[in-house]
Design a protein around this motif. Structure first.
Motif, short mmCIF file in Angstrom:
data_model
loop_
_atom_site.label_atom_id
_atom_site.label_comp_id
_atom_site.label_asym_id
_atom_site.label_seq_id
_atom_site.Cartn_x
_atom_site.Cartn_y
_atom_site.Cartn_z
N GLU A 196 -24.47 9.45 -18.40
CA GLU A 196 -23.70 10.18 -19.43
C GLU A 196 -22.31 10.62 -18.93
O GLU A 196 -21.98 11.81 -19.00
N CYS A 197 -21.51 9.67 -18.48
CA CYS A 197 -20.15 10.04 -18.07
C CYS A 197 -19.28 10.36 -19.28
O CYS A 197 -18.26 11.02 -19.17
N ASP A 198 -19.69 9.87 -20.46
CA ASP A 198 -18.91 10.13 -21.68
C ASP A 198 -19.87 10.33 -22.86
O ASP A 198 -20.17 11.45 -23.24
N LEU A 199 -20.37 9.24 -23.44
CA LEU A 199 -21.34 9.36 -24.53
C LEU A 199 -22.65 9.92 -23.98
O LEU A 199 -23.06 9.59 -22.87
N ASP A 200 -23.31 10.78 -24.78
CA ASP A 200 -24.57 11.34 -24.30
C ASP A 200 -25.61 11.32 -25.42
O ASP A 200 -25.35 10.80 -26.52
N VAL A 201 -26.79 11.87 -25.16
CA VAL A 201 -27.85 11.86 -26.17
C VAL A 201 -27.40 12.51 -27.46
O VAL A 201 -27.79 12.09 -28.55
N ALA A 202 -26.56 13.54 -27.35
CA ALA A 202 -26.10 14.22 -28.57
C ALA A 202 -25.34 13.25 -29.46
O ALA A 202 -25.52 13.23 -30.68
N ASP A 203 -24.49 12.41 -28.86
CA ASP A 203 -23.78 11.40 -29.65
C ASP A 203 -24.77 10.46 -30.33
O ASP A 203 -24.60 10.09 -31.49
N GLY A 204 -25.80 10.08 -29.59
CA GLY A 204 -26.80 9.18 -30.16
C GLY A 204 -27.52 9.81 -31.33
O GLY A 204 -27.71 9.18 -32.38
#
Lengths: 709, 709
Positions: free
Chosen positions: B196-204
């Motif tokens: 998760e250097c940028d996109l993370d589970v929250a984005d998903g």
């Protein structure tokens, strides 16, 4: 009669009569005949049928009297109305045991209860043992004895093996048998006891404890109709070194009531059942899945490789699954110690990016190089710090390419470490799992299920020692009626039984109270004495910390005035003048009468804590001092007795002795005492004892009506 | 940036470059290419490979610059050392998103952290979104986008369906996907976020909340790197009406530590995580099995048949299994109401020997007469008292003869009651179970698993409303240093924030103390004031119940003498003269700083209860009054505030307001306050308020060092 006597005739009969035998193999009277023929029972089979010449190719007989010889076993499958007569015929002819498959007795309510009582009487008078009625019967896999109509053996007989199953519910027992068969686990014997008019689960447990073919006993319990027999049978299993795994159902209120209604037996407390099983060293499981998993694992592991402790090492090729296993292992009561420095170094030498703590993250490298897996597993198995090693693989056995690598490594591991316990948390195609099982590996896909099963194996491998239960004789004389009505008399009765109390005197006047206080020594406490007043403090009936004679006189006058005002119709027996209690930890100790197990003793922290935190230990009375201390130590609140937060350590030994004494008292007076409530038992600092500050003894319903009469 | 922005390029790219593409389909750079070809991705695929002319039959390109067009998505599978350069090339060329499969960043410790920081900077500066590194990537089933090397899709792509999966751990996520595929459940999208250097589970979660194809979102969580994003994303899912099922791992101490070490993130408290999930209305499950069961059940039931309540009716052809279901349903929090008299009568008309209570014992008669099963099920479904009906069958689907009867009955039931929810607790051959699933029946063999799943469906069917969280601004000025050292100043600071306190004055002489007591009014309490004395009562620094001036003078002199003797080197700031507290219920209210979620507020009963009974409610601060009251009501000890055992009802509203005010205070001063400990908060009888009797405010480490400097 020795427990289990007569079951030889059920499991090893030389000949079997089937009464109500039917030509139709789908009928309850047709199936036993079909099964006996199909599964190669070697003895003689005699169908009894009023009208047929032959049944399923065998010569049939019109009655038990007409049989050419006395069979060891009779299977009774006639309609309900004909059962008693058929059983009477069997008893008269000298049959060894009868298995009654027919229903319609206590399971049908009042109407069937009388007929069942007749069956019990026949068994008692004749010595012929009876299984059932309303039972699914018995199976001995090795001999092909099938005194049952279970649909679960319609297709095939289980493989012979070391697991014995005894169940009240035929459905639960035969479902267990089928699940184990499906999992490739062999069975020795199966016994379903139904309404238990004579033989019961205890007999089954006792017989299997002595049966050389049975190594592990599984028991499905809904209720208990004879507490003493059950306890004695469990002791036999423990003494024989055979793990007894019990699925006792009815844990919720709805479940307990449903079980009582369904079995026609009393609804006992699940907590008491739990205590009884724990004391006997039985391993209680809480679901069918847990029962089947543990039985299968025990069959694969065998008695010699059982873990002798609860420490596990966890290896997974994925950090996330390692975390889940650590969570589940902790929840199952397993310990996850760090591996030794040497082991860690060895793991890192094999795979530098591995995480060598416990859980070990092997990294995905093991998927392509089996020798790395062998090396890491060897390191952990050699470490010796853990009795069980759990290897997780999410996909390893699903893909042929990986599966071959894993199996190669595991075959090598088994060769190198034939005695160590490694289990596999994995799924895979059935044939792969069977191959792994044959190599001696337990395979369970669920993470929680695996950890729960390992915890069960560890309990099998380190059985609890038997717990000595003191011998207590029934009291020769009942308690005096005053012991039930009056705090002082209740405490006197307990004091005579060895329970500590503070000095106190009954006084019926102010002058007498003054004299009593002088004798006891100030400071004192004053309490109103009345059989009609329950909550003394609510009517002004308690005064504490009275320092001198003038204080006592004032307190006495005020108490009389307030109590008369608040409870004008109460009979007053005077006051109790008592030594002022020192500081200590307050416990509640009580006994109740369980409908199944009789007097039970309970202990918890005083005040509201026990109730709100549901923090109470319970055991069937009597308990010895050692067991009483274990009960105290099992309380969440135990740290308060043990010097938590800078408090003085309390006299735990004295508290335990008091709990034990109260439990003995309850047994001694079980005929007349329904309940004892010592609230509080004040536990003083270590070495200073424990004293009952207040006590209430509730008479049994029978005694209550005698007193009233 | 809006949550989930950039994921369109991941899930719906018009073209995909695979950087480090390999001819070898078993390699990490070969698999995405193989999958894209195999599963019919309709867009253009550009392998990037320094030396090959073609890769797996496709024209290959030597670099990103050499590509004939700018791809929407780049899948990066080059060795660790080349990742940053490749990603920089992608950003420079204007690629929409990059999925970095390569590992060796924060997952490899210090050495990889710097390179990962570079990746984060590239994403921030260029606007190109990055998934990973060290991730298993993304799959869109409908479009055949396979930016992944997961072995779990080696054999087949899952069927398209309504379940979206988002996971930090690629292993957990893809294992979930495979288990669901095995169970015949369709998938919409799969996203594994790795480091998760940028996109993370929250984005998903946010992207799937807006994705029309996804109806239920499954999330496997190991940690959280951005609390605000996660909370906002969960709110989006709730507002979109999409159930979010979360498997958060790391519940045990060992598990939490293992998760922290494995993800390179902070170890937050599982209890705080749990509170965050609960507040967001997410449905937390505790095992992979529970996740898969619930997802499969949700897919079969569909959104319109979800139960809108937690009442179940249970039917079994065996009393024992009915009992087990009742136990398990109770443990899962389901209710088992009695059926109406009319329904009971209807059941008894169909089968006179049935037990018509709930659980219903249908007796084995239903096995031979399907019309009886239909009639009993109809009676229960029409009863309307239960949202879900559970039918148990141990053997019904294992034997062809019985199976046909059951399926006939169930087909008829489905025709008659297409909208009612009936689930089947049963095993059986896979093709039979598939047939039942296709009829709309959930089939789960395990009794516990079935009840847990029904409870999960009920939570989906009756989603928790959003919980309003108050807006709190950061304080403009820090607290004065005295607030951290001095009980009086601490309480003053809290009083200014709206928390009730009793009247108290600081006095530096006996005369001043006398004057203060007169002003406050007797009786009063005297407490020593010293920054060096923690436990005041242990040095004789507390005197309560002082009734008059002479008593005060004596108490003052004795306190000074005893404190000087017991703590000769302590700096004394005088004494605190305080109003004597009335009677009430003592709570402990505190705040702590969670490494992930920041200030959290805790409340429990005072004294030793909270600690020993583990009876504490926790939530991320701030909480509103309503949520604070819910926290109080969630305590086992709540009855003590609510008038249990004849006590007066306490001022619950005032206690809740105080908890809420303390939580706001903690957020307002989050930069300087690490911990607040109000012990006790005294809750007075209803209508009389709640007051902080003692308080301690602990400065943050940063402030502590500033104060020291």
């Amino acid at each position: 009669m020795p427990l289990g006597q007569g079951l030889d005739a059920v499991f090893r009969p030389r000949s079997i009569a089937v009464i109500g035998a039917s030509q139709d193999a789908t009928k309850i009277g047709g199936r036993p005949v079909q099964f006996l023929l199909k599964y190669g029972y070697a003895g003689r089979v005699f169908p009894v049928n009023r009208s047929a010449e032959t049944v399923q190719g065998l010569t049939a007989y019109a009655s038990v009297d007409a049989l050419p010889e006395v069979p060891d076993l009779a299977v009774v499958a006639v309609p309900t109305g004909g059962v008693v007569a058929a059983v009477r015929d069997c008893a008269a002819r000298g049959v060894g045991a009868a298995v009654i498959l027919t229903a319609g007795f206590v399971d049908a309510g009042e109407s069937g209860a009388a007929a069942q009582a007749e069956l019990t009487a026949i068994a008692r008078d004749s010595g012929m043992r009876i299984l059932g009625p309303n039972c699914l019967g018995a199976v001995s896999v090795a001999t092909g004895v099938t005194a049952t109509f279970s649909v679960n053996i319609e297709t095939a007989m289980p493989e012979p093996g070391a697991i014995g199953i005894v169940s009240q519910s035929g459905n639960l027992g035969s479902y267990t048998m089928r699940r184990l068969s499906d999992a490739g686990v062999g069975i020795s014997t199966f016994l379903a006891t139904g309404n238990e008019c004579d033989l019961d689960v205890a007999d089954g447990i006792a017989w299997m404890a002595a049966d050389p073919a049975t190594r592990v006993i599984l028991c499905c319990l809904e209720t208990c109709r004879d507490a003493g027999k059950l306890i004695a049978a469990m002791d036999l299993a423990r003494d024989a070194g055979k793990p007894l795994v019990v699925l006792k159902i009815g844990t919720s209120e709805t479940g307990v009531m449903a079980a009582a209604s369904h079995t026609g037996a009393l609804a006992g407390s699940d907590a008491v059942f739990d205590a009884v099983l724990r004391r006997a060293g039985a391993i209680r499981v809480h679901s069918m899945e847990a029962l089947v998993d543990l039985a299968q694992a025990a069959a694969i592991v065998g008695p010699d490789r059982l873990p002798r402790g609860n420490r596990v090492a966890i290896l997974a090729a994925s950090g996330g699954f390692g975390v889940m296993l650590a969570d589940a292992a902790t929840a199952a009561g397993l310990a996850i110690p760090r591996l030794s420095e040497a082991t860690q170094a060895r793991i890192l030498t094999a795979v530098p990016f591995a995480s060598p703590l416990n859980p070990v993250d092997t990294t995905a490298q093991v998927s392509s190089r089996p020798e790395l897996l062998v090396e890491m597993l060897s390191a952990v198995l050699e470490d010796g710090g853990c009795e069980t090693t759990i290897l997780f693989s999410s996909a390893g056995f699903h893909l042929e390419r990986l599966s071959a690598i894993y199996i190669e490594a595991l075959t090598e591991i088994r060769r190198r470490w034939p005695d160590k316990l490694l289990v596999l948390c994995c799924g895979g195609p059935p044939e792969t799992l069977r191959k792994l099982n044959a190599l001696g590996y337990v395979t369970i896909e669920g993470i929680d299920a695996m950890c729960r099963t390992v915890a069960g194996l560890a309990r099998m491998g380190r059985p609890a020692p038997g717990c000595p239960v003191p011998q207590v004789e029934k009291a020769a004389r009942p308690l005096p009626p005053s012991a039930f009505a009056n705090e002082n008399a209740s405490k006197q009765a307990l004091a005579e039984a060895g329970i500590g109390v503070l000095a106190e005197r009954v006084a019926r006047s102010r002058a007498a109270a003054l004299a009593a206080a002088e004798e006891i020594g100030f400071p004192v406490v004053l309490k109103i004495l009345s059989p009609d007043i329950g909550h003394k403090s609510e009517v002004g009936g308690v005064a504490v910390g009275i320092e001198d004679p003038s204080g006592l006189a004032a307190a006495y006058d005020m108490m009389m005035e307030r109590v008369r005002a608040a409870a004008p119709s109460a009979r007053l027996d005077g006051v109790l003048v008592a030594q002022m209690a020192p500081r200590g930890v307050e416990l509640i100790v009580g006994t109740k009468t369980d409908p199944i197990f009789g007097p039970v003793v309970l202990v918890g922290l005083g005040g509201i804590f026990a109730e709100i935190a549901e923090d109470v230990a319970v055991q069937v009375a009597p308990v010895g001092d050692g067991e009483a201390e274990s009960m105290l130590r099992a309380l969440k609140a135990f740290p308060l007795l043990d010097g938590a937060r800078g408090r003085p350590k309390a006299d735990v030994a004295a508290a335990a002795a008091a709990v034990a004494a109260i439990s003995r008292f309850a047994v001694r007076h079980a005929d007349t005492v329904a309940e004892i409530d010592v609230n509080p038992l004040l536990v003083l600092p270590a070495g200073e004892g424990a004293v009952a500050l207040d006590a209430l003894i509730v008479p049994s319903a029978r005694l209550k009506s005698e007193i009233a009469a």
